[in-house]
Design an enzyme around this catalytic site. Sequence first.
Site, PDB file in Angstrom:
ATOM      1  N   ASP A   9       7.852  -4.052   1.527  1.00 46.27           N
ATOM      2  CA  ASP A   9       6.552  -3.591   1.575  1.00 46.27           C
ATOM      3  C   ASP A   9       5.840  -4.976   1.789  1.00 46.27           C
ATOM      4  OD1 ASP A   9       3.886  -2.593   1.481  1.00 46.27           O
ATOM      5  OD2 ASP A   9       3.740  -3.677  -0.389  1.00 46.27           O
ATOM      6  N   ASP A  11       1.914  -6.009   2.441  1.00 51.96           N
ATOM      7  CA  ASP A  11       0.740  -6.647   1.437  1.00 51.96           C
ATOM      8  C   ASP A  11       0.898  -6.314  -0.234  1.00 51.96           C
ATOM      9  OD1 ASP A  11      -1.334  -7.447   3.308  1.00 51.96           O
ATOM     10  OD2 ASP A  11      -0.730  -5.439   4.199  1.00 51.96           O
ATOM     11  N   THR A  43       5.277  -0.754   5.864  1.00 57.17           N
ATOM     12  CA  THR A  43       4.178  -1.089   5.480  1.00 57.17           C
ATOM     13  C   THR A  43       3.088  -0.142   6.114  1.00 57.17           C
ATOM     14  OG1 THR A  43       2.409  -2.940   5.997  1.00 57.17           O
ATOM     15  CG2 THR A  43       4.172  -2.455   7.841  1.00 57.17           C
ATOM     16  N   GLY A  44       1.801  -0.223   5.307  1.00 55.99           N
ATOM     17  CA  GLY A  44       0.685   0.420   5.989  1.00 55.99           C
ATOM     18  C   GLY A  44       0.158  -0.071   7.054  1.00 55.99           C
ATOM     19  N   LYS A 193       6.675   6.513   3.515  1.00 57.21           N
ATOM     20  CA  LYS A 193       7.663   5.600   3.678  1.00 57.21           C
ATOM     21  C   LYS A 193       9.291   5.915   3.257  1.00 57.21           C
ATOM     22  CE  LYS A 193       4.636   1.502   3.034  1.00 57.21           C
ATOM     23  NZ  LYS A 193       4.441   0.223   2.204  1.00 57.21           N
ATOM     24  N   ASN A 219       1.673   4.086  -2.368  1.00 59.06           N
ATOM     25  CA  ASN A 219       2.477   4.332  -1.212  1.00 59.06           C
ATOM     26  C   ASN A 219       3.889   3.823  -1.332  1.00 59.06           C
ATOM     27  OD1 ASN A 219       1.252   1.860  -1.017  1.00 59.06           O
ATOM     28  ND2 ASN A 219       1.291   1.753   0.955  1.00 59.06           N
TER      29      ASN A 219
END
Length: 266
Positions: A9, A11, A43-44, A193, A219
């Site tokens: 991931d 952030d 990642t988002g 994810k 997430n």
Amino acid sequence: MKYKLIALDVDGTLLNDEHEVTEQTQKTIQEAARQGADIVLCTGRGPQNSIPFMEQMGLSGYVISHNGAATVKVDTREVVHQYAMDAKAIVPYLDYFRKEGVHFDVNTAFQMFVDDVEGLAVEVRSMYENYLMLPSVLPPLHDLSDPIVKVTAFGQPDTMDQVHQDIAAWTPEFNILRSGEYFVDLMHPEASKGNALKQLAERRGYRQEEILAIGNYYNDITMLTYAGLGVAMDNSPLEVKAAANEVTASNNEDGVHAALLKYCLS
């Protein structure tokens, strides 16, 4: 090396609270890659503001972006897999956001759109600057040339609590995900994810037990539970730590470095 595919991931995990990759963490990731590990950012963020971190570290390969909705090859910017949303089904959600005064953006794999670029509130503009993004004005949905992969609502945590509660009670057409303290995402029901990581692993020929995933938020749970070893950051909520196999140091204490040193490079 036991773990051949390492999913990170960005952030709250790879980046510290200053939105930076520390030199120590970068060197450790580069060493894992040098020893044969395939590094993928999960990642988002979109590819346009996550690929630069791969390039900064001298890595090629893939990024799984938009919380699993679009997987992109770093060197060619090719979208190798994406979960397209039903544009017509999005409309009631956008109407709700507008009625409630909730800021939102609409995302294709490589573009981000908002209703009003010039009139962005100071805190919204600051958020986009922190995430290295500059949105465009949203055209009519039917004029978009690429599929929509994610819609994100942004606001204060108590507002996002209410938004999440409200739209989660509707007929479940989408995967509605609390992707950060200030964010709620809508995606295709199969987009996550974990599913994107599984799809990429199969594409690359990796077994589940050869995958290490590191993350810090709700997430990330699907990829932490899919991976052979799921590692939560110390700055994760309790539910995320409970879903993981192990817990490492926080993102401000080089937790990714510590985890890779312990599980991959020791």
